[in-house]
Design a protein around this motif. Structure first.
Motif, PDB file in Angstrom:
ATOM      1  N   TYR A  32      45.559  -1.010 -25.177  1.00 16.59           N
ATOM      2  CA  TYR A  32      44.808  -0.064 -24.350  1.00 16.59           C
ATOM      3  C   TYR A  32      45.178  -0.142 -22.870  1.00 16.59           C
ATOM      4  CZ  TYR A  32      40.741   2.288 -22.291  1.00 16.59           C
ATOM      5  OH  TYR A  32      39.926   3.116 -21.565  1.00 16.59           O
ATOM      6  N   ASP A  35      48.610   1.603 -22.396  1.00 17.36           N
ATOM      7  CA  ASP A  35      48.770   2.962 -22.925  1.00 17.36           C
ATOM      8  C   ASP A  35      49.933   3.060 -23.909  1.00 17.36           C
ATOM      9  OD1 ASP A  35      46.641   4.078 -21.527  1.00 17.36           O
ATOM     10  OD2 ASP A  35      47.860   4.435 -19.746  1.00 17.36           O
ATOM     11  N   ALA A  45      42.971   6.938 -30.563  1.00 17.82           N
ATOM     12  CA  ALA A  45      41.921   6.560 -29.614  1.00 17.82           C
ATOM     13  C   ALA A  45      42.442   6.521 -28.180  1.00 17.82           C
ATOM     14  CB  ALA A  45      41.342   5.198 -30.002  1.00 17.82           C
ATOM     15  N   ASN A  49      41.181   9.105 -25.321  1.00 20.28           N
ATOM     16  CA  ASN A  49      40.584   8.506 -24.123  1.00 20.28           C
ATOM     17  C   ASN A  49      41.268   9.025 -22.860  1.00 20.28           C
ATOM     18  OD1 ASN A  49      41.062   5.929 -22.076  1.00 20.28           O
ATOM     19  ND2 ASN A  49      38.933   6.169 -22.734  1.00 20.28           N
ATOM     20  N   HIS A  50      42.582   9.169 -22.930  1.00 20.03           N
ATOM     21  CA  HIS A  50      43.339   9.665 -21.779  1.00 20.03           C
ATOM     22  C   HIS A  50      42.990  11.117 -21.476  1.00 20.03           C
ATOM     23  CE1 HIS A  50      46.740  10.134 -19.019  1.00 20.03           C
ATOM     24  NE2 HIS A  50      47.021  11.260 -19.654  1.00 20.03           N
ATOM     25  N   ASP A  53      38.499  11.108 -21.796  1.00 21.11           N
ATOM     26  CA  ASP A  53      37.761   9.943 -21.298  1.00 21.11           C
ATOM     27  C   ASP A  53      36.650   9.521 -22.275  1.00 21.11           C
ATOM     28  OD1 ASP A  53      37.330   7.892 -19.491  1.00 21.11           O
ATOM     29  OD2 ASP A  53      35.796   8.999 -18.398  1.00 21.11           O
ATOM     30  N   ILE A  54      36.957   9.546 -23.571  1.00 21.64           N
ATOM     31  CA  ILE A  54      36.016   9.100 -24.600  1.00 21.64           C
ATOM     32  C   ILE A  54      36.279   7.634 -24.904  1.00 21.64           C
ATOM     33  CG2 ILE A  54      35.169   9.503 -26.946  1.00 21.64           C
ATOM     34  CD1 ILE A  54      36.316  12.309 -26.784  1.00 21.64           C
ATOM     35  N   SER A  55      35.232   6.864 -25.125  1.00 16.70           N
ATOM     36  CA  SER A  55      35.368   5.445 -25.442  1.00 16.70           C
ATOM     37  C   SER A  55      36.262   5.252 -26.664  1.00 16.70           C
ATOM     38  CB  SER A  55      33.991   4.832 -25.727  1.00 16.70           C
ATOM     39  OG  SER A  55      34.124   3.556 -26.299  1.00 16.70           O
ATOM     40  N   PRO A  56      37.313   4.410 -26.564  1.00 24.59           N
ATOM     41  CA  PRO A  56      38.200   4.180 -27.703  1.00 24.59           C
ATOM     42  C   PRO A  56      37.469   3.664 -28.939  1.00 24.59           C
ATOM     43  CG  PRO A  56      39.167   3.310 -25.699  1.00 24.59           C
ATOM     44  CD  PRO A  56      37.768   3.706 -25.356  1.00 24.59           C
ATOM     45  N   VAL A  59      35.867   6.557 -30.685  1.00 23.55           N
ATOM     46  CA  VAL A  59      36.867   7.376 -31.386  1.00 23.55           C
ATOM     47  C   VAL A  59      37.269   6.713 -32.701  1.00 23.55           C
ATOM     48  CG1 VAL A  59      39.217   8.291 -31.307  1.00 23.55           C
ATOM     49  CG2 VAL A  59      37.763   8.416 -29.281  1.00 23.55           C
ATOM     50  N   GLU A  98      35.596  -5.285 -26.279  1.00 24.44           N
ATOM     51  CA  GLU A  98      35.972  -4.436 -25.140  1.00 24.44           C
ATOM     52  C   GLU A  98      35.630  -5.064 -23.790  1.00 24.44           C
ATOM     53  OE1 GLU A  98      35.348   0.226 -23.722  1.00 24.44           O
ATOM     54  OE2 GLU A  98      34.469  -0.514 -25.597  1.00 24.44           O
TER      55      GLU A  98
END
Length: 281
Positions: A32, A35, A45, A49-50, A53-56, A59, A98
């Motif tokens: 993460y 990238d 994910a 996220n990129h 901007d959703i939490s991996p 996802v 995380e």
């Protein structure tokens, strides 16, 4: 239905949980932050996220549950059960580990070194899962569905799916990042083979058994692999017998070996490396 080695159930689940935990650390501490999109739900994910901007971890959880639903719908309960633990536990571990990224800071500037390290770690964890007879679920479920309904090999479909995910990652993160991802995938594949058994991607089973039909049914209906049957004659007793030949991916070595032993404990079989397999489905 053939039951696979229940005597070491706790050991097998322990290895699975350990592998999933290490995989979650690899994702949060190495994949993460850099990238690096290497395919699978991890890659999806990172991309989402990129973009959004959703939490991996969210996802991975939502995506895994969706795929689990597809597995139950198209593959049935028996096959879905094999992916259940990994599908539920891995997103949980990703979410729990995380926060560690804020306290464990790793220098990820050398992407060549990171690619080698990630490839080795993912190869070890996935190899351990396959070795004890489990799947890591995720997008592999799509490969299983495609095989069941269109008879396209699992390896080809999985490769195609991961290639598409990596290609999309290359669009958002650059061509060089895509090349690093392919390095990781290659190293991971080599290490998986080393962890499981030997260096080949496939294993050839030569099986002599008094329960030929049951073994054949297990290969075709449960493992979804074809089998060839030919007549042979023993050199000492001159007795005619039949031999079943099946070539399976290395990740299915454990399941077939234990399946044969469960069906016919007196079965005789030889396993060899199959270095090149051409043709067929």
């Amino acid at each position: 239905m053939v039951k696979i080695d229940k005597t070491k159930l706790w050991y097998r689940y322990g290895v699975l949980i350990f592998s999933l935990f290490i995989s979650s650390l690899v994702f949060n501490l190495l994949l993460y932050p850099t990238d690096l999109v290497t395919g699978g739900m991890n890659g999806v994910a990172i991309i989402l996220n990129h973009i959004f901007d959703i939490s991996p971890s969210l996802v991975i959880l939502v995506g895994s549950l969706f795929l689990l639903g597809l597995s139950y719908l198209f593959l049935g309960l028996d096959q879905t059960a094999g992916s259940l633990v990994a599908t539920l536990v891995y997103p949980l571990f990703v979410s729990l580990t995380e926060p560690l990224a804020r306290y464990i800071v790793i220098d990820t500037s050398d992407l060549i070194l990171m690619s080698i390290l990630i490839g080795i770690l993912l190869g070890i964890t996935n190899g351990l899962m396959y070795k004890v007879g489990f799947s890591n679920g995720g997008l592999n479920i799509i490969s299983q569905i495609v095989y069941k309904y269109f008879h396209i090999s699992l390896a080809k479909t999985t490769m195609a799916i991961n290639f598409i995910v990596v290609l999309i990652g290359g669009v958002y993160f650059g061509f060089n990042m895509m090349l690093y991802a392919f390095i990781i995938i290659y190293i991971s594949g080599v290490v998986i083979d080393k962890v499981i058994l030997g260096i080949s991607k496939n294993k050839a089973f030569y099986i002599t058994t008094s329960k030929e039909e049951q073994v054949k049914e297990y290969l075709i209906n449960k493992l979804h692999h074809t089998v060839t049957i030919f007549d042979v004659k023993g050199g000492f007793l001159q007795k005619k017998r039949r031999v079943l030949l099946a070539v399976v991916p290395t990740r299915d070595y454990f399941r077939l070996k234990e399946g044969i032993k469960e069906i016919d404990p007196k079965a005789f079989f030889v396993v060899t490396d199959a270095y090149e397999v051409k043709g067929g489905k």
